[in-house]
Scaffold this active site. Structure first.
Site, PDB file in Angstrom:
ATOM      1  CE  LYS A  78      -4.545   2.137   5.972  1.00 39.47           C
ATOM      2  NZ  LYS A  78      -5.229   0.940   6.503  1.00 39.47           N
ATOM      3  CB  SER A 159      -8.301   0.344   4.022  1.00 36.13           C
ATOM      4  OG  SER A 159      -7.542   0.077   5.192  1.00 36.13           O
ATOM      5  CB  SER A 183      -7.224  -2.905   6.062  1.00 38.73           C
ATOM      6  OG  SER A 183      -8.522  -2.543   5.681  1.00 38.73           O
TER       7      SER A 183
END
Lengths: 495, 482
Positions: A78, A159, A183
């Site tokens: 990420k 997210s 998330s």
């Protein structure tokens, strides 16, 4: 068989037997990324050349008998984790072309254990969002689509939308993610994969771009619960560079996966039944509890009375911390700088931050600034801290009668990219089942458990006691095994 | 007689409180491992933490905490075993994180007090409100380029103690004495080097004025005053300004001001309306700071002797209040004295250190850290006096030679043959010679002119080039003169 069909556990076995090389495996993922990323947009910065070099080096290590626990496994990272020498954007324009000279502890741990990095994964800007539509690098598309409307592009959740979409579409064997209010778990549920937010303090936050420090926690997403357990063991561990990191040994999580649930008491919180919740979700929840009973667990009704305050509490605490954490993006030392009029410092800040931050980040900075302001602090921030303590106490009391809690992961399946974008509060409701674990610092796992009428994945959530990820994995695996979730998204690596 | 300033409406009292920022002596910064040496190349002592890079986290430096606790103990203050760090949020180019990590609501040290010495041996107790830990900001350099400001982050993250006093001071003298006393205590403890010209210590001075018997009036804060002298000047200048405002029918507004050291006046920096809303909240990157009572006890047990205790001890050794005071102002002076006095007559040692030695320092413009005579050599000189090798008078000559040559006193006495004559035979011979040459004076003496005794001593000493043991010379003379 396409090498991308392997789970991490399966790929490690094949690599160990010599049936597969990391170069083959990494090459297959690189191909999938080249093929699918233009559509899915899961990667902001693919690093495929470096990945192939890393795969070669990994095969050489294995040949020398120096294989680490994740030797040769291709992962996506990420883009909130700083990676030395590779651009790290946090999904924001304000970081511009920021290339950190340092490695986050979590990604460094994965490299230490032999992982190969495929690139940096898309996310909501500064991890603020539940649909991966706030990224400055464009939205991510969910590899799944509705049976009755296959052309409608759906969100992967957020997210960690890039992480979940990449794993679901087989553009990575697994991925790192972070979870501040859901998330990891919400995008995992939307994309039909597993993901765990471990206990706060289990993974170091050093080198992860901060959103809300008291809630942020790194964790893995992968195709199976076992894969999550394998990844978490490498990611976790005490780090003296993070004062909130827990100085505890890291258990062999993968060993706990097969432990079974016989004799476990599974708490079912009354407050997680929401008015207007889709029947499919209630049904799936019932089904999950029935599977656990079949496997030898008992289910017990519990009450978490302050649950209804969790979301408002979260949307005070998280923006408050974010408004302060994001003050460092000022155009002075790194990242974007917009030239100021008349060399005025205030003007430099205003132009840089107006241009660098997107609308959702600006909104949260303003909310956070407001709730910390003189005259409002007591009514908002301080009150939220008190409610947070009550939410934590709800769980502490619940542990007297249960060993783990099972709830739905999300109040709906994945929605369209054009849906819910008009009302931020509606968007915030996505986190209704997940924020409590962040506020209380507890481990929470999302596991795919079924499909809705349109063929979209739905997940269940397992919440555990602090630092008892082992029970969470055992319960998650029991659901996974009973659910026999075999469905695959329409968009995925071609054989 | 208390201090007042005479206005057109009569006398005004001045009320003063100080917030002193003291840089902690430590090799590393408060929350990072970066070095802290003064005067290093700009931006050469900066870690990614100090520069506020993404994903960087603060980790508390144990030694800085120990230094704050030592200081708290030295201020006779309450040590809070539970304290917490807060973020003070504001934007400035030399504040990389966009906030300063400080202790707002729960400081590490609570109430304490120090005693200050004023003229005429008067002492006064000044209350300490609190001491808290915080990080320093960097430095903006506006004079390097016509359009640009440069930023030096070497100071960014350096550990500071902010020591807040009660509004207990009533004159510039008291404010100066308080600041000096804080500096002295911290230098004794080794917790702050007190180098005000290097910015290791600076004070925010809170001043208000009032008529006798009134409560407090509005105060103004004069920021960043960096010497004892300027603090005293700033107090007076600000008090006079406020008196003028009140007496001309105006109202003093609470504001932050700066002291213009060139013109000796304060000027407005920002008003209350422009004051920042710092949005303090607990730093979520740092758990509360919890100290173990045992650890604090250990620090207490290993605390060095503090100036007040040391001064009392010196007086108990027979030193005058003045000597005891002068010798304890600077820790280095006291250490020098202790070496000289060790195993010797403390009073004699004090006389030499405060007398000839201080005079030499002044004359040669030398500092106690770079003395022209070592404490060991000065002690050895005292030994030569004590064991009658030389007289006190010859010792003064030897001391001068020590200053010039740096030689040890024993060597000087040996090489130059300054050893005192204690051989009674030699003295008797000298005495006989003097009496013979001054038969008339002997007759006068014997007829009752006692005062002439000094004359004979002088003559004998002169004949012996000053090396005769004065006591023996006296004895022999008395006997010879009958």
């Amino acid at each position: 068989m396409n090498p991308t069909d392997f789970t991490i556990a399966g790929a490690l076995a094949a690599l160990n037997e010599g049936a597969l090389s990391s170069v083959e495996l990494t090459g297959a993922y690189a191909k999938a990324i080249e093929q699918l990323n233009p559509r899915i947009n899961a990667y902001i910065t693919p690093t495929l050349d470096q990945a192939m070099e890393a795969a070669q080096a990994s095969d050489a290590r294995r040949a020398r008998g120096e294989a680490g626990p994740l030797e040769g496994i291709p992962l996506g990272i990420k883009d909130l984790f700083c990676t030395a020498g590779t651009r790290t954007t946090a999904g924001s324009n304000i970081l511009g072309s920021f290339v950190p000279p340092y490695e986050s502890t979590v990604s460094g741990n994965l490299l230490r254990d032999g992982a190969v990095f495929l690139g940096k994964l898309n996310l909501d800007e500064f991890a603020m969002g539940s649909s991966n539509t706030t990224s400055a690098f464009g939205p991510v598309e969910n590899p799944w689509s509705r049976a009755n409307d296959p052309s409608k592009r759906l969100v992967p959740g957020g997210s960690s939308g890039g992480s979940a979409a990449a794993v679901a579409a087989r553009m990575a064997a697994g991925a790192t993610a972070t979870d501040t209010g859901g998330s990891i778990r919400q995008p995992a549920a939307f994309c039909g994969i597993a993901g765990i937010k471990p206990t706060y303090g289990r993974c170091s936050r050093f080198g992860i771009v901060a959103f809300a420090s008291s809630l942020d926690q790194a964790g893995p997403v992968a195709r199976t619960v076992e894969d999550c357990a394998i990844l978490l063991r490498s990611m976790a561990g005490y780090d003296p560079k993070d004062s909130t990191s827990a100085n505890l040994p890291v258990p062999d999580f993968a060993a706990a996966v097969q432990r079974g649930v016989k004799g476990l008491r599974i708490g079912v919180p009354a407050e997680y039944t929401l008015p207007g919740m889709p029947a499919e979700i209630s049904k799936l929840w019932e089904q999950g509890l029935a599977w656990l009973r079949d496997a030898g667990a008992t289910t017990v009704p519990i009450t978490l009375p302050h649950t209804k305050y969790a979301l408002p509490t979260y949307y005070i605490v998280a923006p408050a911390e974010a408004s302060s954490n994001l003050a460092r993006y000022d155009g002075v030392r790194f990242g974007l700088r917009e030239a100021a009029k008349d060399s005025d410092l205030k003007d430099l800040y205003q132009r840089t931050r107006a241009k660098g931050f997107g609308a959702e980040v600006r909104r949260r900075i303003m909310i956070g600034t407001y709730v910390l302001s003189a005259g409002y602090y007591d009514a908002y921030y301080l009150k939220a801290q008190k409610v947070r303590a009550l939410i934590r106490r709800d769980f502490e009391e619940a542990w007297a009668s249960c060993d783990a809690i099972v709830t739905p992961a999300t109040p709906s399946a994945a929605f369209g990219m054009d849906e819910r974008q008009d009302d931020p509060v509606k968007m915030y409701l996505n986190d209704v089942f997940t924020v409590t674990a962040n506020l209380a610092g507890l481990p929470g796992l999302a596991v795919p458990a079924g499909l809705d009428a349109q063929g979209l994945p739905l997940g269940l959530q397992v919440i555990g006691k602090p630092f008892d990820e082992e029970t969470v994995f055992a319960v998650g695996h029991a659901i996974e095994r009973a659910a026999e979730f075999r469905a695959l998204p329409q968009l995925r690596a071609a054989a | 007689m208390s201090y007042t300033i005479e206005g057109s409406t009569g006398p005004w009292e001045v009320v003063i409180g100080l917030e002193v920022h003291a840089q902690i002596v430590s090799h590393a910064k408060l929350f990072s491992g970066a070095a802290t040496a003064f005067g290093a190349e700009p931006n050469s002592q900066v870690s990614f933490v100090d520069a506020g890079f993404p994903g960087m986290l603060p980790v508390i430096n144990r030694e800085c905490v120990a230094q704050a606790v030592r200081t708290g103990l030295g201020l006779n203050a309450k040590i809070n075993l539970w304290s917490r760090f807060d973020r003070k949020n504001y934007f400035y180019a030399d504040l990389p994180q966009g906030y300063q990590i400080s202790q707002y609501a729960h400081p590490i040290v609570g109430e304490g007090a120090v005693e200050i010495e004023l003229e005429g041996g008067v002492t006064k107790r000044i209350g300490i409100t609190r001491l808290h830990l915080e990080q320093d900001a960097g430095k903006s350099l506006h004079d390097q380029h016509p359009q640009k400001s440069f930023i030096d982050l070497n100071r960014s993250g350096v550990a500071l103690m902010e020591i807040v006093s009660e509004p207990d001071m009533r004159s510039p003298e008291e404010a100066g004495a308080y600041l000096s006393k804080l500096r002295q205590i911290m230098r004794y403890l080794g917790t702050c080097d007190g180098n005000m010209d290097e910015g290791s210590m600076r004070a925010d001075v809170n001043v208000s004025v009032r008529k006798a018997g009134e409560g407090f009036r509005t105060r103004c804060e004069v920021k960043n005053v960096n010497s004892v002298k300027f603090v005293m000047q700033a107090v007076e200048a600000e008090a006079r300004r406020q008196i003028e405002v009140w007496e001309s029918g105006g109202t003093v507004e609470q504001e932050t001001r700066l002291f213009d050291t060139q013109r000796g006046v304060t000027r407005s920096m920002r008003s209350k309306e422009d004051a920042h809303d710092y949005r303090y909240f607990p730093d979520p990157d740092l758990p509360p700071l919890v100290l173990e009572a045992n650890w604090v006890e250990q620090l207490k047990a290993t605390l060095p002797e503090l100036p007040d205790v040391r001064r009392a001890r010196y007086m108990a050794l027979g030193l005058s209040a003045y000597d005891a005071h002068v010798l304890t102002i600077e820790k280095e002076t006291a250490a020098f004295f202790e070496t000289v006095a060790k195993g010797r007559d403390a009073k004699l040692a004090a006389n030499w250190v405060t007398g000839d030695f201080f005079a030499a320092l002044n004359r040669l413009k030398r500092d106690i850290s770079d003395p022209p005579v070592t404490a060991e050599n000065l002690g050895a000189l005292l030994d030569l006096i004590a064991d009658n090798t030389i007289s006190g008078k010859i010792a003064k000559d030897v001391f001068e030679i020590m200053l010039e040559t740096g030689q040890a006193p024993g060597t000087i006495v040996e090489e130059r043959g300054l050893k005192q004559v204690t051989d009674t035979g030699a003295i008797e011979a000298a005495v006989a010679k003097v009496l013979e040459a001054n038969a008339d004076k002997v007759a006068e003496y014997r007829s009752g002119k006692d005062k002439l005794f000094g004359f004979f001593v002088g003559q004998v000493m002169k004949a012996m080039q000053g090396k005769g043991n004065p006591g023996l010379v006296n004895d022999v003379l008395k006997k010879a003169l009958g």
